[in-house]
Design an enzyme around this catalytic site. Structure first.
Site, PDB file in Angstrom:
ATOM      1  N   CYS A  86       0.842  -1.197   0.000  1.00  0.00           N
ATOM      2  CA  CYS A  86       0.000   0.000   0.000  1.00  0.00           C
ATOM      3  C   CYS A  86       0.873   1.240   0.000  1.00  0.00           C
ATOM      4  CB  CYS A  86      -0.937   0.023   1.212  1.00  0.00           C
ATOM      5  SG  CYS A  86      -0.096   0.197   2.802  1.00  0.00           S
ATOM      6  N   CYS A  87       0.272   2.370  -0.408  1.00  0.00           N
ATOM      7  CA  CYS A  87       0.902   3.674  -0.228  1.00  0.00           C
ATOM      8  C   CYS A  87       0.027   4.445   0.754  1.00  0.00           C
ATOM      9  CB  CYS A  87       1.057   4.403  -1.569  1.00  0.00           C
ATOM     10  SG  CYS A  87      -0.483   4.756  -2.425  1.00  0.00           S
ATOM     11  N   PHE A  88      -0.034   5.780   0.666  1.00  0.00           N
ATOM     12  CA  PHE A  88      -0.800   6.553   1.628  1.00  0.00           C
ATOM     13  C   PHE A  88      -2.298   6.254   1.571  1.00  0.00           C
ATOM     14  CE2 PHE A  88       2.543  10.138   1.648  1.00  0.00           C
ATOM     15  CZ  PHE A  88       3.223   9.484   2.657  1.00  0.00           C
TER      16      PHE A  88
END
Length: 529
Positions: free
Chosen positions: A471-473
């Site tokens: 995942c990212c933000f």
């Protein structure tokens, strides 16, 4: 081509690891700078030994993080692009980074270039004028005790990408029985030690030409002034759906495109590096240089993130059908608060950018204009997010020199403008924003929180179809074996704001700030399965 696209997206995702760390470190650094400013805390506190000792310690820790960013980017690049055995890739990246710079250092030494012969004084004694000597000396740096070219984050990325290419090729390599102990993942650091010094030698030979090209590009954008800021702000928003905006941002933040400054005889390159250097060493960066750097940072985002998008959320809520208002209210309120406080905007943006190109283009252009206007008004607010936290820490606590009040003035114009334009376009063009879906389309039912993880796995095609989860933000990033097995409708029942397919095997599910928790739950479920 599809594989290249997925690799680019994986690289963009990998950049978020070091950025998330330095964004938090930047906030601590900004608070420390404010607390050491007598104009804010008063002379008594500014000369109180114990608090100032603690604040100085915080500055040193944050400064150490920023000084070693190239190494962080090398490790992050390797982790993000490794097909398997990611810990081995990270370990090899550290070795590769050091080995590459040793190769560069050895090549420089063979040319008679050392730390002693490249000081401004030594260069002046060799016949250079003072200005040229300072510029030339700034091209070199001590990195982890190794004398090398000042390549900043780009050097780390080169080391990381080269190392991960070797890793993906050799981590399953089998050797003859007599030396089989060094097979597989143990072989990766060995081949890295052999290849990366040679890459360093090659870089040492071509870097002067490469560096001049990058500096020329930075000078060209720098001379474009506020128009460069306009282009950056607009392009960044246009790239949001692709996830490639991270790469654009990091290029400006950590290369000469974002500016160059000399601090204590050392050249600092990149907009964010310059801003953080000004916090670590107050008064070391001229205000004009600092303003040029910050025109590419948080100040251009603040009017949009704190005022424009929350107003757009209000317009989406008010144009929703009466029977759907309660559902839309919860969605818009969460997205507006997230955008306002932290500057994370995807939960709101994905409510309209795929259903209305007109609103998407309007939003991108308005963001670019915000960047340009903040530059014209001589603001000086740094960091990367653009929410209320950045405004308070780096604007208000930074004092009057930041001209922070102009963000509020522009925000007061952006809020009604966004609201009117969004409401007019949504109603006039019958845009199907949340709560305005066609009558035959029923609102997507939401699964219970206890069932969410299994439903996500099911929507991704089941355990057997999932190769990797990260995942990212704001986005759950998943690599799947068969894209046809991914069910958008199922994933939307888990609270997702949207589903984006990237290539043949990569899919992104947008959840917003809660994605970190969701990713961990999915990983745990897959691991236990």
């Amino acid at each position: 081509m599809q594989n290249l696209t997925s690799q680019i997206h994986a690289f963009g995702k990998a950049l978020m690891m070091p950025i998330s760390v330095i964004a938090a470190a930047g906030i601590f650094l900004g608070l420390a700078a404010a607390l050491q400013n007598p104009a804010i805390t008063g002379d008594v506190f500014a000369h109180w030994p114990l608090p100032q000792l603690i604040i100085s310690f915080i500055r040193k820790v944050a400064g150490a993080l920023f000084a070693n960013l190239p190494l962080f980017f090398a490790v992050a690049s390797a982790i993000g692009l490794a097909k398997a055995e990611k810990p081995t890739a990270a370990f090899a990246a550290v070795i590769g980074f050091i080995a590459m710079h040793v190769g560069i250092s050895a090549t420089l030494a063979a040319q008679g270039l050392t730390a002693a012969t490249t000081t401004p004084q030594a260069l002046q004694q060799s016949g250079m004028d003072q200005t040229r000597a300072l510029v030339t000396s700034a091209e070199y740096i001590e990195m982890l005790g190794i004398f090398t070219y000042n390549m900043s984050v780009l050097g780390g990325v080169i080391a990381g990408l080269t190392t991960v290419a070797l890793h993906n090729r050799f981590y399953t390599q089998q050797l003859p029985m007599a030396i089989s102990f060094f097979s597989g993942r143990r072989f990766v650091p060995i081949v890295t030690v052999v290849i990366l010094p040679l890459i360093g030698v090659l870089l040492a030979l071509i870097w002067p030409t490469l560096g001049e090209g990058i500096a020329w590009l930075g000078t060209m954008i720098g001379k474009s002034g506020q128009y460069g800021a306009l282009m950056l702000g607009t392009l960044e928003r246009l790239l949001i759906p692709t996830g490639l905006h991270h790469i654009l941002n990091e290029t400006v933040r950590f290369t000469p495109i974002g500016g160059m400054a000399t601090v204590d005889g050392q050249t600092i390159i990149g907009a964010l590096n310059i801003f953080n250097a000004s916090l670590t060493n107050p008064g070391s960066v001229p205000e004009e240089t600092l303003r040029h750097a910050t025109q590419f940072l948080a100040q251009g985002k603040i009017p949009v993130m704190m005022f424009g998008l929350p107003a757009a959320a209000a317009a989406i809520y008010h144009t929703a059908r009466p029977e759907h208002k309660n559902r839309v209210k919860a969605l818009m309120l969460a997205g507006a608060l997230t955008s306002f406080t932290t500057g994370i905007t995807e939960p709101l943006e994905f409510c309209f950018i795929f259903v209305s190109p007109v609103l998407y283009l309007f939003h991108a252009v308005m963001t670019g204009l915000s960047f340009m206007l903040m530059s014209l008004l001589h603001l000086m607010i740094g960091n990367v997010q653009g929410g209320a936290i950045d405004l308070v820490v780096f604007g208000i606590l930074g004092g009057s020199k930041t001209h922070w009040w102009w963000t509020l003035a522009l925000g007061a114009l952006y809020a009604p403008l966004y609201y009117v334009v969004f409401r007019w376009v949504i109603t006039r063009m019958r845009v199907e924003t949340p709560g305005r879906e066609r009558e035959e389309q029923q609102p997507t039912p939401q699964v219970e929180a206890s069932e969410r993880t299994q439903v996500i796995i099911s929507g991704l095609g089941g355990d057997a179809n999932i190769e990797d989860v990260d995942c990212c933000f704001t986005r759950l990033r998943v690599r799947v074996k068969q894209m046809a097995e991914v069910a958008d409708e199922t994933l939307m029942t888990t609270g997702a704001n949207g589903v984006k397919r990237i290539g043949e095997h990569d899919v992104q599910v947008i959840y917003g700030p809660k994605v970190e928790e969701i990713a961990q739950q999915v990983k745990s479920a897959l691991g236990s399965g």
